[in-house]
Scaffold this motif. Sequence first.
Motif, mmCIF file in Angstrom:
data_model
loop_
_atom_site.group_PDB
_atom_site.id
_atom_site.type_symbol
_atom_site.label_atom_id
_atom_site.label_comp_id
_atom_site.label_asym_id
_atom_site.label_seq_id
_atom_site.Cartn_x
_atom_site.Cartn_y
_atom_site.Cartn_z
ATOM 1 N N THR A 245 16.839 -20.113 -3.260
ATOM 2 C CA THR A 245 15.876 -19.371 -4.073
ATOM 3 C C THR A 245 15.441 -18.185 -3.225
ATOM 4 O O THR A 245 15.263 -18.316 -2.008
ATOM 5 C CB THR A 245 14.629 -20.193 -4.461
ATOM 6 O OG1 THR A 245 14.062 -20.752 -3.282
ATOM 7 C CG2 THR A 245 14.953 -21.304 -5.434
ATOM 8 N N GLU A 247 12.548 -15.373 -3.074
ATOM 9 C CA GLU A 247 11.267 -14.849 -3.557
ATOM 10 C C GLU A 247 11.045 -13.541 -2.812
ATOM 11 O O GLU A 247 10.681 -13.547 -1.632
ATOM 12 C CB GLU A 247 10.139 -15.847 -3.258
ATOM 13 C CG GLU A 247 10.322 -17.209 -3.909
ATOM 14 C CD GLU A 247 10.353 -17.143 -5.421
ATOM 15 O OE1 GLU A 247 9.695 -16.275 -6.007
ATOM 16 O OE2 GLU A 247 11.075 -17.945 -6.031
ATOM 17 N N GLY A 427 8.699 -11.471 -13.549
ATOM 18 C CA GLY A 427 8.759 -12.924 -13.428
ATOM 19 C C GLY A 427 7.559 -13.619 -14.028
ATOM 20 O O GLY A 427 7.667 -14.719 -14.579
ATOM 21 N N SER A 428 6.373 -13.009 -13.908
ATOM 22 C CA SER A 428 5.171 -13.603 -14.492
ATOM 23 C C SER A 428 4.191 -12.476 -14.818
ATOM 24 O O SER A 428 4.267 -11.396 -14.233
ATOM 25 C CB SER A 428 4.516 -14.579 -13.509
ATOM 26 O OG SER A 428 4.013 -13.881 -12.393
ATOM 27 N N PRO A 444 5.994 -22.098 -13.099
ATOM 28 C CA PRO A 444 7.182 -21.739 -12.322
ATOM 29 C C PRO A 444 7.033 -20.309 -11.824
ATOM 30 O O PRO A 444 6.607 -19.436 -12.577
ATOM 31 C CB PRO A 444 8.333 -21.864 -13.329
ATOM 32 C CG PRO A 444 7.705 -21.828 -14.675
ATOM 33 C CD PRO A 444 6.275 -22.258 -14.535
ATOM 34 N N GLY A 446 8.741 -16.964 -9.821
ATOM 35 C CA GLY A 446 9.933 -16.313 -9.285
ATOM 36 C C GLY A 446 10.071 -14.937 -9.895
ATOM 37 O O GLY A 446 9.479 -14.645 -10.930
ATOM 38 N N GLN A 455 13.325 -20.067 -9.083
ATOM 39 C CA GLN A 455 11.873 -20.235 -9.177
ATOM 40 C C GLN A 455 11.407 -21.347 -8.234
ATOM 41 O O GLN A 455 12.152 -22.292 -7.975
ATOM 42 C CB GLN A 455 11.480 -20.587 -10.612
ATOM 43 C CG GLN A 455 11.687 -19.413 -11.567
ATOM 44 C CD GLN A 455 11.354 -19.762 -13.003
ATOM 45 O OE1 GLN A 455 11.805 -20.791 -13.491
ATOM 46 N NE2 GLN A 455 10.597 -18.923 -13.661
#
Length: 512
Positions: A245, A247, A427-428, A444, A446, A455
Motif C-alpha cells: 500500500t 500512502e 481518496g476521501s 478506509p 488511501g 487503502q
Amino acid sequence: MAIVTPLEIGSSGRRRLALASPATLEPIGDIEVHTAADVSAAVDRAQKAQVDWGVLPVSERARFMVAALEVLLERQEDILSTVTLETGKPRTEALQMEVFAVGDALNYYANNAEQILKTEKRKLHGLIRLMKRLRIVYRPLGVVAVISPWNGPFVLAINPAIQALMAGNAVILKPSEVAPFSGLLAGEIFAQAGLPEGLFQVLTGDGETGAALCKAGVDKVTFTGSVETGRKVAVSCAEQLIPCTLELGGNDAMIVCDDVNLDYAAAGAVAGAFMNTGQYCCGTERVYVVDSVADAFTEKVVGRVAELRQGVRGEFDVGAIFWPRQLEIIEEHVADARERGAKILTGGRRNPDLDGFFYEPTVLTDVDHSMKIMQHETFGPVLPIMRVANEEEAIELANDSAYGLGGCVWTRDNRKGIKIAQRMESGSVCVNDMTMTYGIQEAPFGGRKASGIGQVNGEAGLRGYCHAEPIVVDRRRGKMSASRYPYRAKSDAGLQKLMKLLWGTSLGRWLF
Ligand code: NAD
C-alpha cells in the motif's frame, strides 16, 4: 528531527546519522543506519516469531494491544517529549494527532478485529448454491514491512503496525531518518506490553535500509511517504511480486460554497492549512472560494491567522518546519507565486524572531494554476486562496491536479456538500471539516491518482494485511466429480438448454 548529519562509521561498521531539533537546532542524538545484513537477520527473527502469533486467536492478540494501550497512557509524557523534540510541533498537536489517535487505534482494533477477521460464510447465488458452500478465512500474510515518514513520526509508524499485528503478522518498522526516535519508542511500548520478541522490530536507517527491507523477503510493504519514494517502493515490490500500500503526498483542495457559515469555514481553512505546521498529508493546500463570499472569507482567514502564536516552548499554535529541505520547498513555492503575481496578505517569509526552522503562517490570494503552489504539494504553513465564479468552477479546478488524497467542502447544505464530494477526484472528502478521515478508524483511507495505491485503516485496511482464502466445500462430498467424464454431446446440449432456462427469460434471471 531537523538536521540529519552523517557521522564517522562506528565500530559496528554501520553508518551513523546525527540529529538536531528543528526548533532549537540543538543535538538530540544519533542513529545507526542498518545494513542489508541487519535487515535480513531481522526478517529471519520475524518469520520465526510469526509462526505462533499467526495461529493465536485474534482475541488473544487483542490482549497485547490493551496492554500496549495501558503503557501508552502511562508513558504519554515520554511520547509527547520525544515527538515534540524531534519535530518541534506544539504539544497539543502531538497529544491529539499522535497519542490520542494511537490510543484510539489500539482500543478500536482490540475491540473490533475479531469481528472483522472472523471466518465468513458467504451465501452463493443461482444453482451453484445447491452444490457448494463457501467460507472465507482471513489468514495472515507473514512479515509486513512498515516504512514511515517524519510528519507523524509516532502515529504513522505504529498505526499500520497495530493493524498488521492484529491480523497475525510480524512487523518490521523502518521509521524516517528525519524523526526516528518516535519509532524506537513504539518498539519500547510493544516490548513493555509483553509482545513476544521478534514480532515488532524497529530498524533505524535511511533510504538504503528502506530499500533493503523491500527486497528482504517480507510479504507486504506498507509505505507512507513521498510520491517519488513511493514509485521506487512500487517498482521494488513489483519485482518481488509482493503487495504494497502506498500512502503518498497530496495537494488537497477546499471548496467554499456561497451559502457557507463564513466563521466556521475560515476557522476550518486555518486549521486545515496550519495544523502540524502545514506538514499534514491531508492538509488544506488550495482554497477555491465562490466570488460572492470571497472577500469576507479571506478577511476572516487573515484575522484568525494574525492570532496564531508561533513558538518553541510553552503554549503556542504553530511549530517548526521539521527539516530544512521542506523549508526550501516552501520558500521556492512562495517565491514562484510572488513572481507570477500572487499577493501575500500575511507571512511569506521565515520567522525572523526564532532561530530554528520557522516559516510564518502565510496567506496568498490572486493565485492561479500556473503556480507551483497550486500544482505541487507545498507541505508548509501556507494557504493560497483562489476566487472562482461558482461551485462548478471550484470542482473543475479542485480536480485539475496530479494528486487525489483528501479534500473538503464547506456549505450549510449537507446534501449539496455530499454531491460535490462525490465529484471530487480524491481518496476521501470531508463536509464541513478539514480533512480528518485518517483519524476515523472505520473509514478506509488511501489516495487516488499520484496520492497512492490501496487503502489502510478499518475493515479494508485490516483485511489488507491478510490473504482472504476462499474455502469451497462440495455439498455432496465429492460425488459430482465421479460423473465428470466422459464428455458427451448430449450433456453439452443439456447444459445449453439449462442456460436458456436459467438466463433466457426475465423470470429465470430473477429466480436464479
Ligand atoms: P520520503 O518518501 O522521503 O520517506 C519516507 C520513508 O521512506 C522514510 O522512512 C525513508 O527513509 C524511506 N525511504 C527513502 N528511500 C527509500 C527507498 N528507496 N526504498 C524504501 N524506503 C525508502 O517521505 P517523507 O519526506 O518522510 O514524508 C513526507 C511525505 O509523506 C509527504 O509527501 C506527505 O504528504 C507524505 N505523507 C503521506 C501520508 C498519507 O497517508 N498519504 C501521510 C503522511 C505523509
